[in-house]
Design a protein around this motif. Structure first.
Motif, PDB file in Angstrom:
ATOM      1  N   ALA A  53      -7.480  12.257  -8.279  1.00  0.00           N
ATOM      2  CA  ALA A  53      -6.128  12.783  -8.445  1.00  0.00           C
ATOM      3  C   ALA A  53      -5.788  12.888  -9.930  1.00  0.00           C
ATOM      4  N   PRO A  54      -4.910  13.799 -10.304  1.00  0.00           N
ATOM      5  CA  PRO A  54      -4.461  13.867 -11.698  1.00  0.00           C
ATOM      6  C   PRO A  54      -3.812  12.545 -12.109  1.00  0.00           C
ATOM      7  N   VAL A 284       8.568   1.435  -4.923  1.00  0.00           N
ATOM      8  CA  VAL A 284       8.370   2.379  -3.821  1.00  0.00           C
ATOM      9  C   VAL A 284       7.682   3.647  -4.308  1.00  0.00           C
ATOM     10  N   SER A 285       8.156   4.209  -5.417  1.00  0.00           N
ATOM     11  CA  SER A 285       7.576   5.467  -5.884  1.00  0.00           C
ATOM     12  C   SER A 285       6.139   5.281  -6.332  1.00  0.00           C
ATOM     13  N   ASP A 286       5.849   4.197  -7.054  1.00  0.00           N
ATOM     14  CA  ASP A 286       4.478   3.995  -7.528  1.00  0.00           C
ATOM     15  C   ASP A 286       3.518   3.700  -6.374  1.00  0.00           C
ATOM     16  N   THR A 287       3.979   2.932  -5.384  1.00  0.00           N
ATOM     17  CA  THR A 287       3.131   2.628  -4.233  1.00  0.00           C
ATOM     18  C   THR A 287       2.857   3.882  -3.413  1.00  0.00           C
ATOM     19  N   THR A 288       3.903   4.677  -3.166  1.00  0.00           N
ATOM     20  CA  THR A 288       3.704   5.892  -2.371  1.00  0.00           C
ATOM     21  C   THR A 288       2.839   6.911  -3.117  1.00  0.00           C
ATOM     22  N   VAL A 289       2.991   6.991  -4.443  1.00  0.00           N
ATOM     23  CA  VAL A 289       2.152   7.913  -5.208  1.00  0.00           C
ATOM     24  C   VAL A 289       0.680   7.540  -5.078  1.00  0.00           C
ATOM     25  N   GLU A 290       0.367   6.242  -5.204  1.00  0.00           N
ATOM     26  CA  GLU A 290      -1.034   5.830  -5.092  1.00  0.00           C
ATOM     27  C   GLU A 290      -1.568   6.080  -3.681  1.00  0.00           C
ATOM     28  N   PHE A 291      -0.725   5.863  -2.676  1.00  0.00           N
ATOM     29  CA  PHE A 291      -1.142   6.150  -1.297  1.00  0.00           C
ATOM     30  C   PHE A 291      -1.434   7.639  -1.115  1.00  0.00           C
ATOM     31  N   LEU A 292      -0.570   8.489  -1.645  1.00  0.00           N
ATOM     32  CA  LEU A 292      -0.783   9.928  -1.512  1.00  0.00           C
ATOM     33  C   LEU A 292      -1.986  10.384  -2.331  1.00  0.00           C
ATOM     34  N   ARG A 293      -2.195   9.794  -3.497  1.00  0.00           N
ATOM     35  CA  ARG A 293      -3.389  10.121  -4.281  1.00  0.00           C
ATOM     36  C   ARG A 293      -4.662   9.808  -3.497  1.00  0.00           C
ATOM     37  N   TRP A 294      -4.627   8.684  -2.800  1.00  0.00           N
ATOM     38  CA  TRP A 294      -5.822   8.312  -2.017  1.00  0.00           C
ATOM     39  C   TRP A 294      -5.959   9.177  -0.773  1.00  0.00           C
ATOM     40  N   SER A 295      -4.874   9.312   0.001  1.00  0.00           N
ATOM     41  CA  SER A 295      -4.987   9.964   1.307  1.00  0.00           C
ATOM     42  C   SER A 295      -5.119  11.481   1.208  1.00  0.00           C
ATOM     43  N   ALA A 301     -10.029   5.062  -6.450  1.00  0.00           N
ATOM     44  CA  ALA A 301      -9.390   4.157  -7.404  1.00  0.00           C
ATOM     45  C   ALA A 301      -7.909   3.992  -7.093  1.00  0.00           C
ATOM     46  N   ALA A 302      -7.268   5.062  -6.628  1.00  0.00           N
ATOM     47  CA  ALA A 302      -5.863   4.981  -6.249  1.00  0.00           C
ATOM     48  C   ALA A 302      -5.665   4.022  -5.083  1.00  0.00           C
ATOM     49  N   LYS A 303      -6.590   4.041  -4.141  1.00  0.00           N
ATOM     50  CA  LYS A 303      -6.487   3.114  -3.006  1.00  0.00           C
ATOM     51  C   LYS A 303      -6.486   1.668  -3.488  1.00  0.00           C
ATOM     52  N   ARG A 304      -7.301   1.359  -4.475  1.00  0.00           N
ATOM     53  CA  ARG A 304      -7.347  -0.011  -4.997  1.00  0.00           C
ATOM     54  C   ARG A 304      -6.065  -0.387  -5.727  1.00  0.00           C
ATOM     55  N   ARG A 305      -5.333   0.602  -6.228  1.00  0.00           N
ATOM     56  CA  ARG A 305      -4.097   0.315  -6.966  1.00  0.00           C
ATOM     57  C   ARG A 305      -2.891   0.127  -6.049  1.00  0.00           C
TER      58      ARG A 305
END
Length: 322
Positions: A53-54, A284-295, A301-305
């Motif tokens: 992801a970017p 909330v925003s940082d967690t959801t962003v990492e989830f969307l980057r992974w999914s 790497a986003a999943k690990r974050r």
């Protein structure tokens, strides 16, 4: 009177009680519970996606798309998208889209709300590299007639809007032509919009959806018969939610048979953590962003974050089964 009629009336009463005040402005509604039965049927594995992801932030553009389903359901859609130019400012109307093909997130607002109420959160998603499309629903938005039962029609509204949004990718002359990753799509929503989102993975399953984000939602009215290809789900719920009881959100989460995680905000209420900038919204925003980057991007790497962002500052805990 048929046996189905009392059941329908009971569902109607529970929806009215359980979803009143979804926008976070009305804070006196009684709490809802979820009577759904978990699905135990086998489901296909999630569609495999691998990528990066970017990590740089984008400027954000915003535009409106006027839609109407069946001629009697007006569905104006607000679209936030990655834009060309320096990041960090507010959304610029009709800005030139950034280069690239970006995953799409369909967002559903709560009762007596509208997409702009969530602009802080949705702008952050767009700045992270997602096109976010948010319909304004005809009967549950601010200033509408407040027919809470129309929430049950909203999954079909979202699917219709998704079809029209994805079509922009091939529309000659459209500013988003060639800018949509049409095979990478998620649904998200808050409160009644969370019900709408769950409905898109149960009775109203839209197989184009690869992931879901449910914010302070419940399965009341749409059930927990999750169906189709496995789609990872992230639930976010305040443990002090005064509108949709935390236990109701947890019950819906527990019924998900796919990869899933739940961010529980220890002192979170129903809406302010999503509508007001602050530490909780950043979590909330940082967690959801990492989830969307992974999914959606397949970024390992986003999943690990995700766990790191979810527990930052000690504001929440994460139940992680991704």
């Amino acid at each position: 009177m048929s046996r189905r009629r009392p059941a329908a009336l009971l569902t109607a009463a529970l929806l009215v009680v359980g979803l009143a005040g979804c926008s976070g402005k009305a804070q006196t509604a009684e709490r809802a519970t979820v009577p759904g039965t978990p699905s135990v049927s086998a489901t296909p594995a999630p569609r495999a996606t691998t990528g990066t992801a970017p990590r740089t932030r984008f400027a954000v553009g915003v535009r409106e798309l006027e839609l109407n389903r069946d001629g009697n359901r007006p569905l104006p859609v607000t679209i936030w998208y990655p834009a060309a130019g320096p990041a960090g400012g507010g959304p610029e109307r009709e800005a030139t889209a950034a280069d690239g093909a970006f995953p799409v997130v369909m967002f559903s607002h709560g009762l007596d709300a509208e997409p702009d109420d969530y602009a802080i959160l949705l702008t952050r998603w767009a700045a992270a590299g997602f096109v976010v499309a948010a319909p304004t629903f005809p009967h549950t938005s601010r200033g509408a007639d407040g027919n809470v039962l129309d929430v049950l029609n909203q999954p079909a509204d979202v699917s219709y809007a998704l079809t029209r949004v994805l079509a922009l990718n091939d529309r000659a002359g459209d500013p988003l032509r060639g800018r949509l990753a049409t095979d990478r799509v998620a649904a998200a929503g808050h409160s009644a919009g969370g019900v709408t989102t769950i409905g898109l993975f149960t009775a109203g399953r839209d197989e184009r959806l690869d992931a879901g984000v449910v914010l302070a939602g419940t399965a009341l009215g749409v059930g927990t018969a999750f169906a189709g290809t496995a789609a990872p789900q992230l639930f976010v719920h305040g443990e002090l939610d005064e509108v949709v009881d935390y236990a109701a959100g947890r019950a819906a989460y527990d019924a998900v048979p796919w990869p899933k995680a739940m961010l529980s905000l220890t002192r979170g209420d129903h809406g302010r953590a999503l509508l007001t900038d602050g530490d909780a919204l950043r979590v909330v925003s940082d967690t959801t962003v990492e989830f969307l980057r992974w999914s959606l991007y397949g970024d390992a790497a986003a999943k690990r974050r995700i766990a790191t962002e979810a527990t930052r500052g000690g504001l929440g805990t994460l139940d992680d089964h991704l």
